[in-house]
Each structure stands twice: as structure tokens, then as C-alpha cells.
Design a protein around this motif. Structure first.
Motif, PDB file in Angstrom:
ATOM      1  N   GLY A  99       0.793  -1.224   0.000  1.00  0.00           N
ATOM      2  CA  GLY A  99       0.000   0.000   0.000  1.00  0.00           C
ATOM      3  C   GLY A  99       0.821   1.267   0.000  1.00  0.00           C
ATOM      4  O   GLY A  99       2.021   1.258   0.257  1.00  0.00           O
ATOM      5  N   PRO A 100       0.144   2.356  -0.280  1.00  0.00           N
ATOM      6  CA  PRO A 100       0.834   3.648  -0.293  1.00  0.00           C
ATOM      7  C   PRO A 100       1.093   4.153   1.125  1.00  0.00           C
ATOM      8  O   PRO A 100       0.348   3.844   2.049  1.00  0.00           O
ATOM      9  CB  PRO A 100      -0.160   4.566  -1.017  1.00  0.00           C
ATOM     10  CG  PRO A 100      -1.488   3.962  -0.715  1.00  0.00           C
ATOM     11  CD  PRO A 100      -1.262   2.479  -0.641  1.00  0.00           C
ATOM     12  N   GLN A 101       2.141   4.945   1.263  1.00  0.00           N
ATOM     13  CA  GLN A 101       2.415   5.581   2.548  1.00  0.00           C
ATOM     14  C   GLN A 101       1.646   6.891   2.599  1.00  0.00           C
ATOM     15  O   GLN A 101       1.443   7.554   1.589  1.00  0.00           O
ATOM     16  CB  GLN A 101       3.899   5.846   2.713  1.00  0.00           C
ATOM     17  CG  GLN A 101       4.685   4.586   2.874  1.00  0.00           C
ATOM     18  CD  GLN A 101       6.106   4.871   3.322  1.00  0.00           C
ATOM     19  OE1 GLN A 101       6.525   6.005   3.424  1.00  0.00           O
ATOM     20  NE2 GLN A 101       6.833   3.816   3.592  1.00  0.00           N
ATOM     21  N   PHE A 102       1.213   7.235   3.792  1.00  0.00           N
ATOM     22  CA  PHE A 102       0.510   8.501   3.969  1.00  0.00           C
ATOM     23  C   PHE A 102       0.941   9.108   5.290  1.00  0.00           C
ATOM     24  O   PHE A 102       1.443   8.435   6.178  1.00  0.00           O
ATOM     25  CB  PHE A 102      -1.012   8.297   3.940  1.00  0.00           C
ATOM     26  CG  PHE A 102      -1.525   7.404   5.036  1.00  0.00           C
ATOM     27  CD1 PHE A 102      -1.877   7.924   6.276  1.00  0.00           C
ATOM     28  CD2 PHE A 102      -1.649   6.035   4.838  1.00  0.00           C
ATOM     29  CE1 PHE A 102      -2.340   7.092   7.287  1.00  0.00           C
ATOM     30  CE2 PHE A 102      -2.111   5.206   5.838  1.00  0.00           C
ATOM     31  CZ  PHE A 102      -2.459   5.743   7.072  1.00  0.00           C
ATOM     32  N   SER A 103       0.766  10.406   5.386  1.00  0.00           N
ATOM     33  CA  SER A 103       1.020  11.081   6.657  1.00  0.00           C
ATOM     34  C   SER A 103       0.113  12.305   6.729  1.00  0.00           C
ATOM     35  O   SER A 103      -0.280  12.860   5.707  1.00  0.00           O
ATOM     36  CB  SER A 103       2.489  11.489   6.785  1.00  0.00           C
ATOM     37  OG  SER A 103       2.805  12.514   5.895  1.00  0.00           O
ATOM     38  N   TYR A 104      -0.216  12.653   7.929  1.00  0.00           N
ATOM     39  CA  TYR A 104      -0.991  13.867   8.137  1.00  0.00           C
ATOM     40  C   TYR A 104      -0.665  14.434   9.504  1.00  0.00           C
ATOM     41  O   TYR A 104      -0.132  13.749  10.371  1.00  0.00           O
ATOM     42  CB  TYR A 104      -2.496  13.618   7.983  1.00  0.00           C
ATOM     43  CG  TYR A 104      -3.106  12.723   9.027  1.00  0.00           C
ATOM     44  CD1 TYR A 104      -3.694  13.251  10.168  1.00  0.00           C
ATOM     45  CD2 TYR A 104      -3.114  11.344   8.863  1.00  0.00           C
ATOM     46  CE1 TYR A 104      -4.255  12.432  11.126  1.00  0.00           C
ATOM     47  CE2 TYR A 104      -3.668  10.509   9.813  1.00  0.00           C
ATOM     48  CZ  TYR A 104      -4.237  11.063  10.938  1.00  0.00           C
ATOM     49  OH  TYR A 104      -4.785  10.248  11.886  1.00  0.00           O
ATOM     50  N   GLU A 105      -0.963  15.713   9.648  1.00  0.00           N
ATOM     51  CA  GLU A 105      -0.667  16.401  10.891  1.00  0.00           C
ATOM     52  C   GLU A 105      -1.956  16.993  11.434  1.00  0.00           C
ATOM     53  O   GLU A 105      -2.740  17.596  10.703  1.00  0.00           O
ATOM     54  CB  GLU A 105       0.360  17.504  10.628  1.00  0.00           C
ATOM     55  CG  GLU A 105       0.966  18.068  11.884  1.00  0.00           C
ATOM     56  CD  GLU A 105       2.173  18.939  11.569  1.00  0.00           C
ATOM     57  OE1 GLU A 105       2.292  19.977  12.229  1.00  0.00           O
ATOM     58  OE2 GLU A 105       2.958  18.580  10.683  1.00  0.00           O
ATOM     59  N   THR A 106      -2.173  16.816  12.729  1.00  0.00           N
ATOM     60  CA  THR A 106      -3.376  17.361  13.358  1.00  0.00           C
ATOM     61  C   THR A 106      -3.183  18.851  13.622  1.00  0.00           C
ATOM     62  O   THR A 106      -2.070  19.379  13.518  1.00  0.00           O
ATOM     63  CB  THR A 106      -3.660  16.645  14.698  1.00  0.00           C
ATOM     64  OG1 THR A 106      -2.606  16.923  15.610  1.00  0.00           O
ATOM     65  CG2 THR A 106      -3.822  15.145  14.494  1.00  0.00           C
ATOM     66  N   ALA A 107      -4.259  19.506  13.962  1.00  0.00           N
ATOM     67  CA  ALA A 107      -4.195  20.931  14.278  1.00  0.00           C
ATOM     68  C   ALA A 107      -3.284  21.194  15.480  1.00  0.00           C
ATOM     69  O   ALA A 107      -2.700  22.276  15.605  1.00  0.00           O
ATOM     70  CB  ALA A 107      -5.593  21.472  14.550  1.00  0.00           C
ATOM     71  N   GLN A 108      -3.140  20.207  16.343  1.00  0.00           N
ATOM     72  CA  GLN A 108      -2.279  20.349  17.517  1.00  0.00           C
ATOM     73  C   GLN A 108      -0.808  20.075  17.194  1.00  0.00           C
ATOM     74  O   GLN A 108       0.047  20.167  18.063  1.00  0.00           O
ATOM     75  CB  GLN A 108      -2.715  19.388  18.639  1.00  0.00           C
ATOM     76  CG  GLN A 108      -4.074  19.697  19.229  1.00  0.00           C
ATOM     77  CD  GLN A 108      -5.211  19.209  18.329  1.00  0.00           C
ATOM     78  OE1 GLN A 108      -5.049  18.303  17.524  1.00  0.00           O
ATOM     79  NE2 GLN A 108      -6.356  19.858  18.448  1.00  0.00           N
ATOM     80  N   GLY A 109      -0.505  19.714  15.956  1.00  0.00           N
ATOM     81  CA  GLY A 109       0.872  19.480  15.548  1.00  0.00           C
ATOM     82  C   GLY A 109       1.341  18.045  15.664  1.00  0.00           C
ATOM     83  O   GLY A 109       2.509  17.759  15.448  1.00  0.00           O
ATOM     84  N   THR A 110       0.430  17.132  16.002  1.00  0.00           N
ATOM     85  CA  THR A 110       0.805  15.723  16.087  1.00  0.00           C
ATOM     86  C   THR A 110       0.839  15.145  14.684  1.00  0.00           C
ATOM     87  O   THR A 110      -0.114  15.287  13.930  1.00  0.00           O
ATOM     88  CB  THR A 110      -0.197  14.940  16.951  1.00  0.00           C
ATOM     89  OG1 THR A 110      -0.294  15.570  18.228  1.00  0.00           O
ATOM     90  CG2 THR A 110       0.244  13.500  17.116  1.00  0.00           C
TER      91      THR A 110
END
Length: 187
Positions: A99-110
């Protein structure tokens, strides 16, 4: 990073001498072996409760093993194309499996990172079945193992450890049938 750097050193050595330096080979196989044990314990198979040993050496008592036979000679010409051109069809399959790699950042910076493919989905199903029924269905286990075998065969080929082209075959069950084929003749 060391694995990648040493694979590049091996590329040059194979191109010049037709041989994979034995020390580099053993270290890189050890890294693949350790990665498989961790994956078998966790995200790639979820197949044991036994914590993986932190060693690159073969551990016969651990339920997951990986062996790549040392090739005495490798094709000097093949080293130029096998890791990218010849492996493209397998990269497509492995991409679907892992599968593809993904990343995201929360509003709190996590920051969260992940990767989910067919193997991940099947392991998630296995986790739910283990939690609900307390058993890992044998057919599901065999399928997950077969898919992981495919991934590691491609890794060994693309990392120049063998000239044997990985088969487009899903070997399920306790034995890997590719091992019976043997190494390809070096040119």
C-alpha cells in the motif's frame, strides 16, 4: 540507511567483480531477517506473541525465519537493470500488497504516518478475528504469509542478493517452494 548504502556498495562490487561482498551480504540478509521477524510479530502478519529477538543472526527457535543463499557469482550485466527495469512488474504488485504511505498532521501538531495495503487489511481482519474468536484462521494466515514471501523475494532480488527472478506465484502454507528451484546460473 546502512542497508541502502551497503546495497549501493554491493552494486559497484558486483559490477566490477561479479561477486556480492560476503560481509555486506550477511549484514543485509540479517537486516531483512530482523525486519521479517518484527513484521511477523506485528504489522506484517500478527502471527506470534513471542517478542522478536534483536539480532541479525538466524534464530532457529523463533517461529519466523528468512534465508537467502549466498550467490558465489552474480551477473555483472544484470546488476545494471534488475533492480529497476526488470523489477517494475513486481514493484507494482508489491505496491498493491503493502500500500501507499501517507502522513498527516493534526491541528495540535501531532504527526501521524501510516501505510495500508492488502497485507495490512488482511492483518487487520486477522486482528479482529483474534480478538473476537481467539483464533487466526489457517487460510488467512497462509495467505498473509504467501503475500509477505512475495514482498521479501522481490526485496532480495531488487537489492541484488540473487539473480533468480522472483516468480509471479503465491506460495501459501508452511514451505516456500521457490527454495526448491535453486539459484540461476551466473553469466
Amino acid at each position: 540507511m546502512v542497508f541502502v548504502l551497503l546495497t549501493m556498495v554491493a552494486f559497484v562490487a558486483i559490477l566490477v567483480t561479479g561477486r556480492y561482498p560476503r560481509g555486506i551480504f550477511d549484514l543485509n540478509v540479517g537486516v531483512l531477517r530482523w525486519a521479517w521477524r518484527v513484521g511477523y510479530y506485528a504489522y506484517s502478519a500478527l502471527a506470534t506473541d513471542e517478542y522478536p529477538p534483536f539480532t541479525l543472526a538466524e534464530q532457529p527457535s523463533y517461529p519466523a525465519s528468512l534465508t537467502v543463499e549466498y550467490p558465489e557469482r552474480l551477473s555483472r550485466g544484470l546488476v545494471l537493470v534488475k533492480w529497476w527495469l526488470l523489477a517494475i512488474p513486481h514493484y507494482i504488485v508489491v505496491g498493491l500488497l503493502t500500500g501507499p504511505q501517507f502522513s498527516y498532521e493534526t491541528a495540535q501538531g501531532t504527526r501521524y504516518q501510516g501505510q495500508i495495503g492488502l497485507i495490512g487489511i488482511l492483518v487487520l481482519v486477522a486482528a479482529v478475528l483474534l480478538a473476537v474468536r481467539g483464533t487466526y484462521p489457517r487460510n488467512l494466515y497462509d495467505l498473509v504469509l504467501g503475500l509477505n514471501r512475495w514482498v521479501f523475494r522481490v526485496a532480495a532480488y531488487a537489492c541484488l542478493m540473487t539473480d533468480v527472478y522472483p516468480p509471479f506465484r503465491l506460495d501459501q502454507g508452511p514451505e516456500d517452494r521457490v527454495a526448491a528451484v535453486g539459484p540461476a546460473p551466473a553469466s
